[in-house]
Design an enzyme around this catalytic site. Structure first.
Site, PDB file in Angstrom:
ATOM      1  N   ASP A 142       0.391  -1.042   0.484  1.00 56.62           N
ATOM      2  CA  ASP A 142      -0.070  -0.306   0.168  1.00 56.62           C
ATOM      3  C   ASP A 142       0.613   1.085   0.185  1.00 56.62           C
ATOM      4  O   ASP A 142       0.512   2.032  -1.139  1.00 56.62           O
ATOM      5  CB  ASP A 142      -0.673  -0.147   1.526  1.00 56.62           C
ATOM      6  CG  ASP A 142      -2.041   0.826   1.219  1.00 56.62           C
ATOM      7  OD1 ASP A 142      -1.940   2.155   1.200  1.00 56.62           O
ATOM      8  OD2 ASP A 142      -3.096   0.858   2.033  1.00 56.62           O
ATOM      9  N   VAL A 169      -5.501   1.685   0.003  1.00 58.57           N
ATOM     10  CA  VAL A 169      -5.717   1.329  -1.905  1.00 58.57           C
ATOM     11  C   VAL A 169      -5.558  -0.060  -1.301  1.00 58.57           C
ATOM     12  O   VAL A 169      -5.667  -0.418  -2.804  1.00 58.57           O
ATOM     13  CB  VAL A 169      -4.188   1.727  -2.061  1.00 58.57           C
ATOM     14  CG1 VAL A 169      -3.666   0.785  -3.115  1.00 58.57           C
ATOM     15  CG2 VAL A 169      -3.699   2.825  -1.849  1.00 58.57           C
ATOM     16  N   ASP A 170      -4.984  -0.639  -0.111  1.00 64.32           N
ATOM     17  CA  ASP A 170      -5.323  -2.493   0.100  1.00 64.32           C
ATOM     18  C   ASP A 170      -6.505  -2.572  -0.225  1.00 64.32           C
ATOM     19  O   ASP A 170      -7.563  -3.245  -0.628  1.00 64.32           O
ATOM     20  CB  ASP A 170      -5.069  -2.374   1.059  1.00 64.32           C
ATOM     21  CG  ASP A 170      -3.098  -3.379   1.005  1.00 64.32           C
ATOM     22  OD1 ASP A 170      -2.917  -3.928   0.210  1.00 64.32           O
ATOM     23  OD2 ASP A 170      -2.728  -2.696   1.960  1.00 64.32           O
ATOM     24  N   ILE A 171      -7.442  -1.689   0.792  1.00 64.03           N
ATOM     25  CA  ILE A 171      -8.979  -1.491   0.818  1.00 64.03           C
ATOM     26  C   ILE A 171      -9.464  -1.146  -0.521  1.00 64.03           C
ATOM     27  O   ILE A 171     -10.669  -2.014  -0.593  1.00 64.03           O
ATOM     28  CB  ILE A 171      -9.403  -0.782   1.796  1.00 64.03           C
ATOM     29  CG1 ILE A 171      -8.976  -1.143   2.830  1.00 64.03           C
ATOM     30  CG2 ILE A 171     -11.218  -0.849   2.044  1.00 64.03           C
ATOM     31  CD1 ILE A 171      -9.777  -0.455   4.330  1.00 64.03           C
TER      32      ILE A 171
END
Length: 420
Positions: A142, A169-171
């Site tokens: 991320d 960003v991951d989510i």
């Protein structure tokens, strides 16, 4: 715990998902599918499960948040018997989610082409650092892609790039994967065939940066970071109240300004030619902001909130994450759902932030212990109880969360982190 009724099934009821995800991106994708009603089986390594179960620091919250409404099957995918278990489950699965490093699933014999032969209807969701291209072989995180796309540059002050304060960003990459999966499920209704879908951290962040790229295309100067406050709004600032507490206030339209001036009984500010329109107020910020700083500096936080509410302008007292446990709106709406973590901590965590007709997108089962559902999942796949016990004894699977390290003791302090 709550659950769907027979008359009101959840939107993805009947969809079977194998979640090979780890850390945040893959698990967040599978959690959304689970909240929407899919039967999600989390595939974890033996003997101690997904490593994020045992992370400290900011990683402490990963497993307990992103793995509710899932069942856990702990299996050694490096063993022939473990890989056979995976293939047997895939044969009856609708969606597979994975976010391993490039090539990992292929080395395990569980790549997209191999499993398409096992189940042509399978939707294989591969969540990556980068889509195909020159960067495809790189590893990504991320924070890495926040740095390389300009997001960190835009977040911090000049010369001090700063990552966002959550795994944004991951989510978001997980959310884009959900969109792709839903599209693929719709396509399968038409064609009868599954497909491979992908999302990636880098491309997700580039998408988030689109508004700044559009700005850059229309500007001759470099784009300044957000803290430089080259704002489209005249008042978009943090002020401090008389009791020293910070409050963010946004006055972004002329009607906001008129109502604010009326509320504080300052017709002189409303009628001042330098403050008449938003663009006028932007030009007059060196004069305007000290006036507002003094105004809010003479009010308590409660008085400042009252002014902003009566004026119907955007505002927010500056909160810490822990403050959300006691947020009155979340308490009233059930926005935080009671959850018991695998280590016994009882808390309350955010509900999926959408409404879908009358579906109750609530927590149906807490984040599981390692291998909590191994026996049940294998029995559903047709494994004989004696075979299951042999696999347990051989260390190919872990069942019932009995492995060492699966459960930690909850602290009394954290037991109080309940909303409502």
């Amino acid at each position: 715990m709550t659950g769907p009724s027979a008359d009101n099934p959840l939107p993805l009821a009947g969809v079977k998902v194998l979640d090979f995800g780890h850390t945040v991106m893959g698990p967040s994708c599978a959690m959304i599918l689970a909240d929407l009603g899919a039967d999600v089986v989390k595939i974890e390594p033996v003997p101690n499960g997904e490593p994020t179960r045992h992370l400290k620091g900011f990683g402490t919250g990963y497993f307990g948040y992103f793995n509710r409404n899932k069942r856990s099957l702990a299996v050694d995918l490096k063993s022939p018997e473990g890989r056979e278990i995976a293939r047997r489950l895939v044969a009856e699965t609708d969606v597979l989610v994975e976010n391993f490093a490039p090539g990992t699933m292929d080395r395990l014999g569980l790549g997209a082409e191999t499993l398409a032969a096992v189940n042509p209807r399978l939707i294989y969701a591969s969540l990556k650092g980068f889509l195909d291209g020159p960067y495809a072989g790189r590893l990504a995180l991320d924070e890495v892609v926040q740095m390389m796309t300009g997001l960190a540059y835009m977040t911090g002050p000049s010369g001090r790039p700063l990552r966002a304060g959550t795994s944004v960003v991951d989510i978001t990459g997980g959310m884009f994967a959900v969109i792709a999966i839903l599209v693929a499920l719709r396509e399968r209704e038409r064609t009868g065939r599954g497909q491979t879908v992908e999302s990636a951290l880098f491309e997700t962040t580039v998408f988030l940066m689109g508004q700044h790229l559009c700005y850059a295309a229309q500007s001759d100067a470099p784009i300044p970071p957000m803290p430089e406050r080259v704002s489209a709004w005249a008042v978009y600032e943090t002020f401090h109240t008389a009791d020293g507490r910070p409050i963010f206030v946004g006055i972004t339209t002329d009607s906001h300004w008129e109502r604010f001036c009326a509320t504080i009984d300052r017709p002189d500010l409303r009628d001042d030619p330098q403050f008449r329109t938003n663009n006028d107020r932007i030009a007059a910020r060196p004069r305007l902001l000290p006036l507002l700083t003094a105004l809010f500096g003479g009010l308590s936080m409660e008085e400042a909130v009252s002014v902003c509410e009566r004026a119907r302008i955007p505002f927010a007292p500056i909160a810490r994450p822990e403050d959300l446990f006691d947020d009155p709106h979340l308490r009233a709406t059930g926005g935080l759902m009671p959850t018991t973590l695998p280590n016994g901590v009882r808390t309350a965590l955010p509900r999926l932030p959408i409404h879908v007709a009358d579906a109750d997108l609530a927590i149906r089962c807490d984040p599981p212990r390692v291998g909590q559902d191994t026996r049940a999942v294998l029995a559903e796949a047709g494994y004989d109880p004696a075979v299951i016990e042999r696999l347990v004894e051989a260390g190919v699977i872990v069942a019932d969360g009995t492995t060492n390290g699966a459960t930690d003791h909850a602290s009394g302090k954290n037991q109080k982190r309940l909303a409502g």
